[in-house]
Design a protein around this motif. Structure first.
Motif, PDB file in Angstrom:
ATOM      1  N   PHE A   4       0.912  -0.890  -0.138  1.00 58.29           N
ATOM      2  CA  PHE A   4      -0.104   0.090   0.070  1.00 58.29           C
ATOM      3  C   PHE A   4       0.852   1.418   0.059  1.00 58.29           C
ATOM      4  N   SER A   5       0.710   2.113  -0.819  1.00 52.51           N
ATOM      5  CA  SER A   5       1.538   3.520  -1.260  1.00 52.51           C
ATOM      6  C   SER A   5       0.753   4.467  -0.945  1.00 52.51           C
ATOM      7  N   THR A   6       1.231   5.400  -0.129  1.00 57.02           N
ATOM      8  CA  THR A   6       0.667   6.706  -0.054  1.00 57.02           C
ATOM      9  C   THR A   6       1.521   7.878  -1.042  1.00 57.02           C
ATOM     10  N   PHE A   7       0.730   8.923  -1.376  1.00 53.44           N
ATOM     11  CA  PHE A   7       1.491   9.743  -2.200  1.00 53.44           C
ATOM     12  C   PHE A   7       1.277  11.333  -1.827  1.00 53.44           C
ATOM     13  N   PHE A   8       2.289  12.135  -2.434  1.00 50.59           N
ATOM     14  CA  PHE A   8       2.376  13.506  -1.967  1.00 50.59           C
ATOM     15  C   PHE A   8       1.404  14.392  -2.465  1.00 50.59           C
ATOM     16  N   THR A   9       0.727  13.869  -3.956  1.00 48.53           N
ATOM     17  CA  THR A   9      -0.301  14.666  -4.527  1.00 48.53           C
ATOM     18  C   THR A   9      -1.381  13.625  -5.146  1.00 48.53           C
ATOM     19  N   HIS A  10      -2.518  14.148  -5.511  1.00 41.99           N
ATOM     20  CA  HIS A  10      -3.648  13.310  -6.116  1.00 41.99           C
ATOM     21  C   HIS A  10      -3.068  12.744  -7.328  1.00 41.99           C
ATOM     22  N   SER A  11      -2.598  13.732  -8.171  1.00 42.61           N
ATOM     23  CA  SER A  11      -1.944  13.188  -9.389  1.00 42.61           C
ATOM     24  C   SER A  11      -0.827  12.393  -9.515  1.00 42.61           C
ATOM     25  N   GLY A  12       0.065  12.210  -8.366  1.00 46.42           N
ATOM     26  CA  GLY A  12       0.667  11.301  -8.093  1.00 46.42           C
ATOM     27  C   GLY A  12       0.355   9.837  -7.797  1.00 46.42           C
ATOM     28  N   ALA A  13      -0.756   9.726  -7.389  1.00 45.92           N
ATOM     29  CA  ALA A  13      -1.585   8.629  -7.191  1.00 45.92           C
ATOM     30  C   ALA A  13      -2.154   8.079  -8.269  1.00 45.92           C
ATOM     31  N   ILE A  14      -2.836   9.092  -9.063  1.00 49.82           N
ATOM     32  CA  ILE A  14      -3.355   8.679 -10.506  1.00 49.82           C
ATOM     33  C   ILE A  14      -2.327   8.189 -11.315  1.00 49.82           C
ATOM     34  N   LYS A  15      -1.095   8.724 -11.300  1.00 52.62           N
ATOM     35  CA  LYS A  15      -0.046   8.215 -12.184  1.00 52.62           C
ATOM     36  C   LYS A  15       0.207   6.857 -12.046  1.00 52.62           C
ATOM     37  N   PHE A  16       0.322   6.525 -10.482  1.00 52.04           N
ATOM     38  CA  PHE A  16       0.832   5.484 -10.355  1.00 52.04           C
ATOM     39  C   PHE A  16      -0.141   4.126 -10.437  1.00 52.04           C
ATOM     40  N   SER A  17      -1.251   4.884 -10.240  1.00 47.37           N
ATOM     41  CA  SER A  17      -2.395   3.820 -10.716  1.00 47.37           C
ATOM     42  C   SER A  17      -2.475   3.438 -12.177  1.00 47.37           C
ATOM     43  N   LYS A  18      -2.109   4.392 -12.878  1.00 50.51           N
ATOM     44  CA  LYS A  18      -2.114   3.970 -14.348  1.00 50.51           C
ATOM     45  C   LYS A  18      -0.799   3.191 -14.716  1.00 50.51           C
ATOM     46  N   LEU A  19       0.207   3.606 -13.994  1.00 49.65           N
ATOM     47  CA  LEU A  19       1.378   2.626 -14.221  1.00 49.65           C
ATOM     48  C   LEU A  19       1.124   1.065 -14.017  1.00 49.65           C
ATOM     49  N   CYS A  20       0.500   0.981 -13.010  1.00 44.66           N
ATOM     50  CA  CYS A  20       0.195  -0.428 -12.478  1.00 44.66           C
ATOM     51  C   CYS A  20      -0.819  -1.017 -13.634  1.00 44.66           C
ATOM     52  N   ILE A  21      -1.781  -0.148 -14.300  1.00 39.89           N
ATOM     53  CA  ILE A  21      -2.464  -0.636 -15.257  1.00 39.89           C
ATOM     54  C   ILE A  21      -1.737  -1.064 -16.418  1.00 39.89           C
ATOM     55  N   PRO A  51      10.331  -6.605  -5.702  1.00 41.96           N
ATOM     56  CA  PRO A  51      10.660  -5.569  -4.915  1.00 41.96           C
ATOM     57  C   PRO A  51      10.057  -4.154  -5.156  1.00 41.96           C
ATOM     58  N   HIS A  52       9.350  -3.650  -4.288  1.00 42.25           N
ATOM     59  CA  HIS A  52       8.712  -2.462  -4.458  1.00 42.25           C
ATOM     60  C   HIS A  52       9.355  -1.343  -5.034  1.00 42.25           C
ATOM     61  N   GLU A  53      10.734  -1.331  -4.809  1.00 41.30           N
ATOM     62  CA  GLU A  53      11.475  -0.201  -5.430  1.00 41.30           C
ATOM     63  C   GLU A  53      11.613  -0.431  -6.883  1.00 41.30           C
ATOM     64  N   ASP A  54      11.210  -1.437  -7.555  1.00 40.13           N
ATOM     65  CA  ASP A  54      11.075  -1.337  -8.890  1.00 40.13           C
ATOM     66  C   ASP A  54       9.936  -0.410  -9.666  1.00 40.13           C
ATOM     67  N   LEU A  55       9.166  -0.230  -8.677  1.00 43.28           N
ATOM     68  CA  LEU A  55       8.026   0.715  -8.991  1.00 43.28           C
ATOM     69  C   LEU A  55       7.918   2.193  -8.496  1.00 43.28           C
ATOM     70  N   TYR A  56       9.089   2.556  -7.942  1.00 44.07           N
ATOM     71  CA  TYR A  56       9.451   3.806  -7.005  1.00 44.07           C
ATOM     72  C   TYR A  56       8.951   5.003  -8.150  1.00 44.07           C
ATOM     73  N   THR A  57       7.946   5.815  -7.677  1.00 43.78           N
ATOM     74  CA  THR A  57       7.795   7.249  -8.510  1.00 43.78           C
ATOM     75  C   THR A  57       8.240   8.256  -7.479  1.00 43.78           C
ATOM     76  N   GLU A  58       8.443   9.384  -8.118  1.00 48.13           N
ATOM     77  CA  GLU A  58       8.908  10.539  -7.144  1.00 48.13           C
ATOM     78  C   GLU A  58       7.956  11.014  -6.373  1.00 48.13           C
ATOM     79  N   ASP A  59       6.528  10.730  -6.740  1.00 50.75           N
ATOM     80  CA  ASP A  59       5.426  11.196  -5.784  1.00 50.75           C
ATOM     81  C   ASP A  59       5.192  10.437  -4.801  1.00 50.75           C
ATOM     82  N   MET A  60       5.869   9.315  -4.633  1.00 45.70           N
ATOM     83  CA  MET A  60       5.344   8.519  -3.281  1.00 45.70           C
ATOM     84  C   MET A  60       5.867   8.928  -1.985  1.00 45.70           C
TER      85      MET A  60
END
Length: 78
Positions: A4-21, A51-60
């Motif tokens: 489960f990941s939290t994000f600094f911004t709404h757009s960061g969460a949305i971008k990560f969700s799209k990355l997962c898709i 490892p979760h680091e494979d999916l790291y984004t700067e908004d995490m």
């Protein structure tokens, strides 16, 4: 493993969700549980065998493992 990941911004969460898709990673966006701190209030739960680091984004903000409804902090990018 369930993360489960939290994000600094709404757009960061949305971008990560799209990355997962795009990568075919099962995920679900939703409100961050009250017991977890979050800047934007939206988090993403995702299933990933690597490892979760494979999916790291700067908004995490933070990454937790989730097992039996217990969140364990494993990374803090704050």
């Amino acid at each position: 493993m369930t993360y489960f990941s939290t994000f600094f911004t709404h757009s960061g969460a949305i971008k990560f969700s799209k990355l997962c898709i795009d990568k075919g990673i099962p995920s679900d966006s939703g409100p961050v549980p009250r017991k977890l701190s979050s800047n934007c209030g939206i988090g993403v739960k995702f299933e990933y065998d690597g490892p979760h680091e494979d999916l790291y984004t700067e908004d995490m903000e933070r990454v937790y493992t989730l097992e039996n409804n217990v969140y364990t902090l494993i990374a803090d990018y704050d």
